[in-house]
Structure formats: C-alpha cells, structure tokens
Write an enzyme that holds these catalytic residues in place. Structure first.
Site, PDB file in Angstrom:
ATOM      1  N   GLY A  65      -7.347  -2.592   8.010  1.00  0.00           N
ATOM      2  CA  GLY A  65      -6.029  -1.977   7.879  1.00  0.00           C
ATOM      3  C   GLY A  65      -5.894  -0.849   6.876  1.00  0.00           C
ATOM      4  O   GLY A  65      -6.716   0.062   6.835  1.00  0.00           O
ATOM      5  N   LYS A  95       2.514  -8.200   2.548  1.00  0.00           N
ATOM      6  CA  LYS A  95       2.978  -9.586   2.654  1.00  0.00           C
ATOM      7  C   LYS A  95       1.904 -10.642   2.426  1.00  0.00           C
ATOM      8  O   LYS A  95       0.765 -10.477   2.848  1.00  0.00           O
ATOM      9  CB  LYS A  95       3.543  -9.805   4.052  1.00  0.00           C
ATOM     10  CG  LYS A  95       4.811  -9.026   4.302  1.00  0.00           C
ATOM     11  CD  LYS A  95       5.243  -9.226   5.724  1.00  0.00           C
ATOM     12  CE  LYS A  95       6.622  -8.631   5.947  1.00  0.00           C
ATOM     13  NZ  LYS A  95       7.033  -8.797   7.333  1.00  0.00           N
ATOM     14  N   GLY A  97      -8.593  -5.090  13.185  1.00  0.00           N
ATOM     15  CA  GLY A  97      -8.362  -6.483  13.581  1.00  0.00           C
ATOM     16  C   GLY A  97      -9.627  -7.320  13.539  1.00  0.00           C
ATOM     17  O   GLY A  97      -9.611  -8.481  13.110  1.00  0.00           O
ATOM     18  N   ARG A 146     -15.325   7.811  15.148  1.00  0.00           N
ATOM     19  CA  ARG A 146     -15.872   6.752  16.008  1.00  0.00           C
ATOM     20  C   ARG A 146     -17.033   7.233  16.863  1.00  0.00           C
ATOM     21  O   ARG A 146     -17.952   6.465  17.153  1.00  0.00           O
ATOM     22  CB  ARG A 146     -14.762   6.184  16.890  1.00  0.00           C
ATOM     23  CG  ARG A 146     -13.839   5.323  16.064  1.00  0.00           C
ATOM     24  CD  ARG A 146     -12.759   4.714  16.880  1.00  0.00           C
ATOM     25  NE  ARG A 146     -12.039   3.749  16.070  1.00  0.00           N
ATOM     26  CZ  ARG A 146     -10.886   3.210  16.401  1.00  0.00           C
ATOM     27  NH1 ARG A 146     -10.304   3.537  17.536  1.00  0.00           N
ATOM     28  NH2 ARG A 146     -10.311   2.345  15.615  1.00  0.00           N
TER      29      ARG A 146
HETATM   30  P1  AMP Z   1      -1.052  -4.351   4.826  1.00  0.00           P
HETATM   31  O1  AMP Z   1      -1.006  -3.732   6.183  1.00  0.00           O
HETATM   32  O2  AMP Z   1      -0.613  -5.770   4.781  1.00  0.00           O
HETATM   33  O3  AMP Z   1      -2.358  -4.101   4.119  1.00  0.00           O
HETATM   34  O4  AMP Z   1       0.091  -3.627   3.992  1.00  0.00           O
HETATM   35  C1  AMP Z   1      -0.008  -2.292   3.656  1.00  0.00           C
HETATM   36  C2  AMP Z   1       1.328  -1.779   3.272  1.00  0.00           C
HETATM   37  O5  AMP Z   1       1.797  -2.448   2.124  1.00  0.00           O
HETATM   38  C3  AMP Z   1       1.310  -0.317   2.941  1.00  0.00           C
HETATM   39  O6  AMP Z   1       2.060   0.358   3.896  1.00  0.00           O
HETATM   40  C4  AMP Z   1       1.964  -0.245   1.573  1.00  0.00           C
HETATM   41  O7  AMP Z   1       2.905   0.791   1.472  1.00  0.00           O
HETATM   42  C5  AMP Z   1       2.668  -1.575   1.464  1.00  0.00           C
HETATM   43  N1  AMP Z   1       2.897  -1.942   0.074  1.00  0.00           N
HETATM   44  C6  AMP Z   1       2.016  -1.991  -0.922  1.00  0.00           C
HETATM   45  N2  AMP Z   1       2.628  -2.292  -2.087  1.00  0.00           N
HETATM   46  C7  AMP Z   1       3.929  -2.435  -1.819  1.00  0.00           C
HETATM   47  C8  AMP Z   1       5.081  -2.745  -2.625  1.00  0.00           C
HETATM   48  N3  AMP Z   1       4.967  -2.949  -3.914  1.00  0.00           N
HETATM   49  N4  AMP Z   1       6.277  -2.780  -2.015  1.00  0.00           N
HETATM   50  C9  AMP Z   1       6.367  -2.573  -0.706  1.00  0.00           C
HETATM   51  N5  AMP Z   1       5.341  -2.289   0.108  1.00  0.00           N
HETATM   52  C10 AMP Z   1       4.125  -2.232  -0.454  1.00  0.00           C
END
Ligand code: AMP
Length: 396
Positions: free
Chosen positions: A354, A198, A377, A35
């Site tokens: 993220g 999710k 964010g 940063r």
């Molecule tokens: P996000 O912060 O929504 O981008 O989610 C990232 C997280 O999703 C990471 O920590 C990954 O380990 C998790 N992730 C990716 N693929 C899977 C999966 N098939 N099952 C569970 N977690 C997952």
C-alpha cells in the site's frame, strides 16, 4: 523453490504470467513502466537461453467483457521498447488465434496475449479455460506477484497442467525471498514499522508478526486508538473507538512475547485536516479538542530513529503521517532516512503493502532500501501469514 534458473529454455515456449496491469493515460500512453521493467530480467533470460516467451496478463477490470480501452494492444510498442525485442500481439488469449500465433513463434521471439480478463473464466479460476491457456506453453512461469493472492486461472489453476514444468520468475522469487528474510529468517533485532490510517486494517498483520519481531513501531493514524485506549487526550485525531480494547490487548500480548512497542510521544497537531491548517507540537496524549495529530513530532522521530538504527531486519508498512500533504510529510521522510541509514549499515529492509510503497517512491527511497514490494494486496496477505494460492500452485 524452483525458479527459471532451474530450467534450460532452449527450444521451449515459456508461458509467463506477468503483471502488466499498468496505468495508461487518456491517449493510451503508459504513465508508469515499473511493472514492465520488473518483468524484463525473466523474459530476457528465457530468450537468451534460446526459448520464446508467451506473455499473459490482465489490464484493469473488464469483468469478462472485451473492451477496446483495456486492450493490451495499447502497450505492445512500449513493451517492445523496454525489452528491446519486437513484441507480437494476438487478439485473444485462448482459442485458435492464440494457438496459431504460438505455433508460429520462433526462438528469441515474444508474443503478448490479449487481456485475460476479457474472459470471465479467468477470475473464476475456471479449469477448462486454464487448460486452454496451458496449451500455449511448454513450461509455466509465474512472475506476477501482484496477483499471486488470487486463485485465478492464469495465476494458479493453470499450474496443475504443467506437473514439474513450472517455476517462479525472478521477480516473484525475489518477492518470496524478501518476505522470508523478514518473516522466517530475519537477523535480530527485527523491527516492524506499522503506520497508516487504521488499526482494523493492520490487525491481522500485527497478530501474525508479533511472534517474529523484537520491536514494533506504531505510527500514523493508528496511534490515536492506542493512545486513547491508554487514557490519553487525542482531541479530534482519527480513532476507532470500537478497537480500543483490541489495542490494549495487542500491547499486552506484545509485552508477554517480549516485543518492545514504540508509540509516538509527540505529534504535529493541526486545527484542520488540511495543508493550510494551523499547526503546533503537542504531547501525543495532550492534544486539545479541535486539533488532530497528522504527523509524528521531533522527539518521536528521534526515538524511532534510534530503534531503526539498531535493527538488522526492518519491515515498513504504512506512512507515519498524512504524507500526501506537504506539511505532514516530515515524519514519513524521516523514517525513510533512518531506514536508508540502517540499510547502509547492513540491515535488510523491506517496504511493502500500500501507501508506504507510494511514499517511498515519492520521496526517492526506492533504491536506498533493500527491497520494495511490487504487490499491494499480495504483500499484505503474506504479512498476515496467508499462503498465497499462486505461490502454493508452483510449490505443489
Ligand atoms: P494505509 O492504507 O492503512 O497504509 O493508510 C495510509 C493512509 O493513512 C495515508 O493516506 C495517510 O494519509 C493516512 N494517515 C497517516 N497518518 C494519519 C493521521 N495521523 N491521521 C489521518 N490519516 C493518517
């Protein structure tokens, strides 16, 4: 869009909002300098013009209370070293001490103010506090993308006291340009790769980008909500049952808009959420009970690669597997390699928001894609189509 290139800073004091919210270890040593390095070009241009730089930032979450551990004094020597100019420090960001330190500042010099969030007024966006900050510079420069989605005193409210003497620093300007290159004037075909855990956390992004893209690659944990909704067997894979209808609705809307959706066809399934689990390749819709999909399979990666290689504009947000575990990194790495290849062939690639940024850094793709966003964010909100208050305040 006004940037620091539109101003001559000779003899002027620039009040610069930087993002020096950096990680420190137990001995207050900087563990990641990204940063500070990111703010360097802006600071150097102002000093080279013959101006001086008053830097303001937050560090951590002191919640309006001064805290020794979150003092920006800990980073003074590191900032001096990285910028290559001695940095002066003042133990408050407003009031007579700050004003006196600013008044002594000469051309070519840098002053770092104490942590803005030692004052509760900062996060409240307090107007009086912002006015006090505004007394510390002739021109306001916002170069902190990481906080541009916050309507805080130093990121937004302060701008109103500078009329036309306000602008973006190089870093923030580059973030805005990169987002526009994807969201406004992306060369077709435009592909978005959305992964992560999710559907619910990505839904607003999906809704916003459907009008702007040609291909949507869905990967990671999100996959299984879609596959189950379509009638597939997903075993014990992560799933948001209450989002199944939404998933079907997204697929329908994508079709109506002519967006091609690419879901995984095969996965690496594991019998435990663990690096030591037994694994096997299965079709994405034939995962046995007791098994869960934790990474994209080889056929899927070939399919994703083909789509990525024919794209001219690529947005990547979210890993396509549990990349934190070594055995389930392959998919996320393969997506990174495909984006690298497409970028070499002339595509514009933006990685933002993220965990994909963490993955890109971990696997060394940082310099191989066109741009990696510095704001988590803030990037997510931009992709959701929101106007960031910190950006709006400069444009006003
Ligand atoms: P996000 O912060 O929504 O981008 O989610 C990232 C997280 O999703 C990471 O920590 C990954 O380990 C998790 N992730 C990716 N693929 C899977 C999966 N098939 N099952 C569970 N977690 C997952």
């Amino acid at each position: 869009m006004k940037t620091i290139d539109d101003f001559d800073f000779k003899g002027k004091k620039a009040l610069i909002r930087v993002d020096f919210n950096v990680p420190l270890d137990g001995e207050f040593k900087l563990t990641d300098t990204t940063r500070i390095e990111a703010a360097k070009p802006t600071i150097i241009k102002i000093l080279e013009d013959g101006g001086s730089a008053v830097l303001m930032s937050h560090l951590g979450r002191p919640k309006g209370q001064a805290q020794e551990a979150l003092s920006l004094k800990h980073i003074v020597s590191a900032v001096s070293e990285i910028i290559g100019v001695k940095v002066n420090f003042v133990e408050n960001c407003v009031g007579w001490e700050a004003e006196e330190a600013v008044s002594k500042l000469k051309s070519g010099e840098i002053l770092l103010l104490e942590n803005l969030r030692f004052h509760a007024e900062e996060e409240k966006g307090d107007e009086d506090f912002a006015k006090q900050l505004s007394a510390l510079g002739d021109i306001y420069v916002n170069d902190a993308f990481g906080t541009a989605h916050r309507a805080h005193a130093s990121t937004t409210v302060v701008a109103k006291f500078f009329e036309d003497k306000k602008c973006f620093g190089y870093l923030l300007a580059r973030e805005i340009e990169s987002i526009d290159k994807v969201m406004k004037d992306g060369e077709k075909p435009v592909t978005a790769i959305l992964g992560g855990a999710k559907v619910s956390s990505k839904i607003t992004i999906i809704e916003n980008i459907l009008n702007k893209i040609d291909h949507l690659i869905i990967g990671g944990g999100m996959t299984y909500t879609f596959v189950k909704a379509k009638g597939g067997k997903i075993g014990d894979s992560i799933c948001e049952d209450d989002k199944q209808e939404l998933a079907l609705d997204i697929l329908k809307r994508a079709e109506e808009k002519g967006v091609k959706v690419h879901l995984p066809v095969d996965v690496i399934a594991a019998d435990d959420f663990s690096n030591k689990a037994n694994t096997k390749e299965t079709a994405v819709d034939q995962i046995p009970d007791g098994w869960q999909g934790l990474d994209a399979g080889p056929k899927t990666l070939e399919l994703f690669r083909e789509v990525i290689l024919q794209s001219k504009t690529i947005l990547w947000n979210g890993p396509v597997g549990v990349f934190e575990m070594e055995r389930f990194q392959n998919g996320t790495k393969a997506v990174g390699y495909a984006i690298e290849e497409a970028t070499q062939k002339g595509a514009f690639s933006l990685v933002g928001g993220g965990d994909s940024v963490a993955a890109v850094k971990q696997f060394g793709f940082e310099d191989k894609v066109s741009y990696v966003s510095t704001g988590g964010g803030a990037m997510l909100e931009s992709l959701e189509g929101k106007t960031l208050p910190g950006i709006a305040a400069i444009l006003k």
